[in-house]
Design an enzyme around this catalytic site. Sequence first.
Site, PDB file in Angstrom:
ATOM      1  N   CYS A  14       0.734  -1.231   0.000  1.00 26.34           N
ATOM      2  CA  CYS A  14       0.000   0.000   0.000  1.00 26.34           C
ATOM      3  C   CYS A  14       0.791   1.327   0.000  1.00 26.34           C
ATOM      4  CB  CYS A  14      -0.841   0.035   1.255  1.00 26.34           C
ATOM      5  SG  CYS A  14      -1.473  -1.535   1.668  1.00 26.34           S
ATOM      6  N   ARG A  52       1.767   1.501  -5.821  1.00 28.28           N
ATOM      7  CA  ARG A  52       2.006   0.712  -4.615  1.00 28.28           C
ATOM      8  C   ARG A  52       0.837  -0.215  -4.291  1.00 28.28           C
ATOM      9  NH1 ARG A  52       6.295   2.776  -1.717  1.00 28.28           N
ATOM     10  NH2 ARG A  52       5.664   1.532   0.055  1.00 28.28           N
ATOM     11  N   TRP A  94      -2.940  -2.606  -1.609  1.00 27.82           N
ATOM     12  CA  TRP A  94      -2.601  -3.823  -2.357  1.00 27.82           C
ATOM     13  C   TRP A  94      -2.730  -4.964  -1.358  1.00 27.82           C
ATOM     14  CZ3 TRP A  94       0.710  -7.944  -1.961  1.00 27.82           C
ATOM     15  CH2 TRP A  94       0.968  -8.674  -3.122  1.00 27.82           C
ATOM     16  N   ASN A 126       0.352   0.649   6.595  1.00 27.60           N
ATOM     17  CA  ASN A 126       1.049  -0.194   5.627  1.00 27.60           C
ATOM     18  C   ASN A 126       1.925  -1.146   6.429  1.00 27.60           C
ATOM     19  OD1 ASN A 126       2.553  -1.291   3.554  1.00 27.60           O
ATOM     20  ND2 ASN A 126       3.773   0.538   3.194  1.00 27.60           N
ATOM     21  N   GLY A 127       1.622  -2.441   6.374  1.00 29.30           N
ATOM     22  CA  GLY A 127       2.411  -3.408   7.135  1.00 29.30           C
ATOM     23  C   GLY A 127       1.552  -4.544   7.666  1.00 29.30           C
ATOM     24  N   GLU A 176      15.413 -12.236 -17.278  1.00 32.02           N
ATOM     25  CA  GLU A 176      14.787 -10.927 -17.051  1.00 32.02           C
ATOM     26  C   GLU A 176      13.709 -10.642 -18.108  1.00 32.02           C
ATOM     27  OE1 GLU A 176      14.078  -8.725 -15.204  1.00 32.02           O
ATOM     28  OE2 GLU A 176      13.759  -6.919 -16.361  1.00 32.02           O
ATOM     29  N   LYS A 196       9.676  -9.723 -17.550  1.00 29.34           N
ATOM     30  CA  LYS A 196       8.978  -8.567 -18.140  1.00 29.34           C
ATOM     31  C   LYS A 196       7.712  -9.016 -18.863  1.00 29.34           C
ATOM     32  CE  LYS A 196      10.247  -5.931 -16.493  1.00 29.34           C
ATOM     33  NZ  LYS A 196      11.412  -5.990 -15.633  1.00 29.34           N
ATOM     34  N   GLU A 230       4.982 -10.464 -16.376  1.00 30.54           N
ATOM     35  CA  GLU A 230       4.277  -9.579 -15.449  1.00 30.54           C
ATOM     36  C   GLU A 230       3.359  -8.579 -16.135  1.00 30.54           C
ATOM     37  OE1 GLU A 230       6.731  -7.081 -12.891  1.00 30.54           O
ATOM     38  OE2 GLU A 230       8.152  -6.791 -14.499  1.00 30.54           O
ATOM     39  N   HIS A 247      18.515 -30.243 -22.607  1.00 25.60           N
ATOM     40  CA  HIS A 247      18.404 -31.068 -21.405  1.00 25.60           C
ATOM     41  C   HIS A 247      16.965 -31.122 -20.886  1.00 25.60           C
ATOM     42  CE1 HIS A 247      22.715 -31.498 -21.324  1.00 25.60           C
ATOM     43  NE2 HIS A 247      22.840 -30.191 -21.455  1.00 25.60           N
ATOM     44  N   LYS A 286       4.506  -2.291  -6.894  1.00 26.39           N
ATOM     45  CA  LYS A 286       5.853  -1.830  -7.227  1.00 26.39           C
ATOM     46  C   LYS A 286       6.851  -2.141  -6.124  1.00 26.39           C
ATOM     47  CE  LYS A 286       8.847   0.499  -9.701  1.00 26.39           C
ATOM     48  NZ  LYS A 286       9.442  -0.285 -10.800  1.00 26.39           N
TER      49      LYS A 286
HETATM   50  O1  M6R Z   1      12.509  -2.399  -5.595  1.00 27.30           O
HETATM   51  P1  M6R Z   1      13.293  -3.621  -5.911  1.00 27.30           P
HETATM   52  O2  M6R Z   1      14.258  -3.438  -7.018  1.00 27.30           O
HETATM   53  O3  M6R Z   1      13.973  -4.204  -4.691  1.00 27.30           O
HETATM   54  O4  M6R Z   1      12.225  -4.678  -6.397  1.00 27.30           O
HETATM   55  C1  M6R Z   1      12.573  -6.008  -6.654  1.00 27.30           C
HETATM   56  C2  M6R Z   1      11.493  -6.713  -7.426  1.00 27.30           C
HETATM   57  O5  M6R Z   1      10.310  -6.758  -6.708  1.00 27.30           O
HETATM   58  C3  M6R Z   1      11.234  -6.044  -8.780  1.00 27.30           C
HETATM   59  O6  M6R Z   1      12.396  -5.959  -9.551  1.00 27.30           O
HETATM   60  C4  M6R Z   1      10.172  -6.820  -9.582  1.00 27.30           C
HETATM   61  O7  M6R Z   1      10.669  -8.070  -9.951  1.00 27.30           O
HETATM   62  C5  M6R Z   1       9.744  -5.997 -10.788  1.00 27.30           C
HETATM   63  N1  M6R Z   1       8.328  -5.844 -10.789  1.00 27.30           N
HETATM   64  C6  M6R Z   1      10.118  -6.604 -12.082  1.00 27.30           C
HETATM   65  O8  M6R Z   1       9.823  -5.768 -13.144  1.00 27.30           O
END
Ligand code: M6R
Length: 605
Positions: free
Chosen positions: A20, A46, A92, A118-119, A483, A487, A490, A506, A600
């Site tokens: 959040c 967030r 969230w 938040n927590g 990576e 992308k 997500e 393999h 995020k």
């Molecule tokens: O804020 P951070 O870089 O520590 O976040 C780490 C991951 O949560 C973040 O990179 C996540 O995998 C992204 N949504 C990927 O695009």
Amino acid sequence: MRATAKHEPQCEPQLEIIMCGIFGYIGPKENSLELVIKGLQKLEYRGYDSWGVATELDGELFVDKKIGKISEANLDDFKDKKCNFAIGHTRWATHGGVTDTNAHPHFSSDKTIAVVHNGIIENYEEIREMIGKENFVSDTDTEVIPQLIAKYRKEMGFKEAVLETIKKLKGRYAIVVTNVGENYLIAARRGSPLIVGVGENEYFLASDIPAFLEYTQNVNYLDDDEMVIVDGGVEFMNITTGEPIKKRLVNIDLKAESAEKGDYDHFMLKEIMEQKESILRAINQDTDEIMHIAQMIKNSRGCFLSGCGTAGKVCMAGEYFFSLIANRHVNFAPSSEFPVYHHFLRPESLLIVVSQSGETADVLEAMEAAKKKGCKVLSIVNSEGSTIARQSDFSLHIKAGVEKAVASTKAATSQMALLMLIATAMVGELQEGRRLLAEVASQINDMLNPRFLTYIKDVAERIKDHENCYIIGKAENYPMALEAAIKIQEVSYVHAEGFAAGELKHGPIALVTEGTPCISLIANDEVKSDTINNTIELKARGAHIIGISPEKHEVFDDWIKVPDVGIASPLVNIIPTQLLAYYISVLRGLDPDMPRNLAKSVTVK
Ligand code: M6R
């Protein structure tokens, strides 16, 4: 709904695991509710399950909260509601249903006290029992906070009641509290971010700086176990001792426009396009600092790299950079796994953590594990003043600017550039490293032209309806295959998986059928012919090959040309995959900035 609604059925309370955004305002502006909603809209990344605001109107607590996105809030509903302070929340949730009642702010039964949080309050059940379960209307752990404050408020002042309540809470929190009749805000934190924005006779309390950036660039960072009382001024105190604390006012070098979409449809595209400048900012570091860090790595006995998600893949790329450039073995572990390695840690070990937000809970846990063994921690972050930055022995700021899209793009390339720069410094080639990376930035500038974007969109059109997509890479491009998969997964919800090119035979090659899109990441390096051979193997099983490479090859069905930048190839090869993910998402009718189930900043373990 209004604070009076109590009609939703009561269920068993659940721990509310939330990431959040919270925001509070107090000052001369009478449109506090609108201001708070607009600020929350900047924190929407967030969390976007539900939102809510609270203030005092005509001597009564006003609460409005609903499920849905804060960006869809109708500001006209709040225009005639005049008040000089307000609090708000955008949520969230993974546990605790997405309902109006579970949305924040939560309030006491007598509707005098409202709280955004938040927590996680771990001992909420115990507190619920103590207060009486029948008094609760939501399924959340948060509701115990206003209820407990209200209970103590009968015996003591508001500030004392908040302090007493906070002392009883176990878990992680950033909270902002308001009380009818006493026009001030109280905030406190342990383990979740909270920043105080200091304007002209006005104050802001927020999970992140963009919420108030248009009003002030001056901030005080609240540390764990600290509380702040905000009325005509700010009064900080230590929660445990009750002692006042003096705080340094920090000026943030960020412009309000950097947190806006500008002419772009989405933050994700804007942030991809910004990579031409962000890499240059990342490598513009103080030479002495970089040399000092290079020496720290060389002196360490056991050096580890750790991060989560994209930042974790950046660390893996760093592992290759340190090995290929500096001839130094560095061990990578995802932060959620890192504490398992504690047997290998000793005081001479060094942990390098990478994080965009600087608030990721798994990273903080990895740091804690390292510190327990007396190791030094170096952090590479995009948020100066973040918890990770402040809790490290040494911190480098990548200066990528605000990254708002959930999908990390420009932060990732900046982090990679900085790791590569450090590797070159370790072998006395810092200037050459800088020159190469500046050249990379300029090549990216040329690459990101409208024709290139249109071409990638066309490729995305061809693969958007496939349910599976595989990406391969070798050596420093192997982490980029992983990576690229993150992308695509997500933002487009296509099942994407990355593999080390040589691993296909393999097992994974069994997944490939006629027309399966497979992306091959290739550089002009010593493993080029191996990767081409693995690509040919995929093609032989019917795959549709998208080659990302400086040179064309007959095996490619689609060729995305990237500049030849030698060892820096991950920085350029990753960009077309970011654009592919973006366009697949858009073409599938999705919102790439707000993918389902994600937030995020992941501030829970
Ligand atoms: O804020 P951070 O870089 O520590 O976040 C780490 C991951 O949560 C973040 O990179 C996540 O995998 C992204 N949504 C990927 O695009």
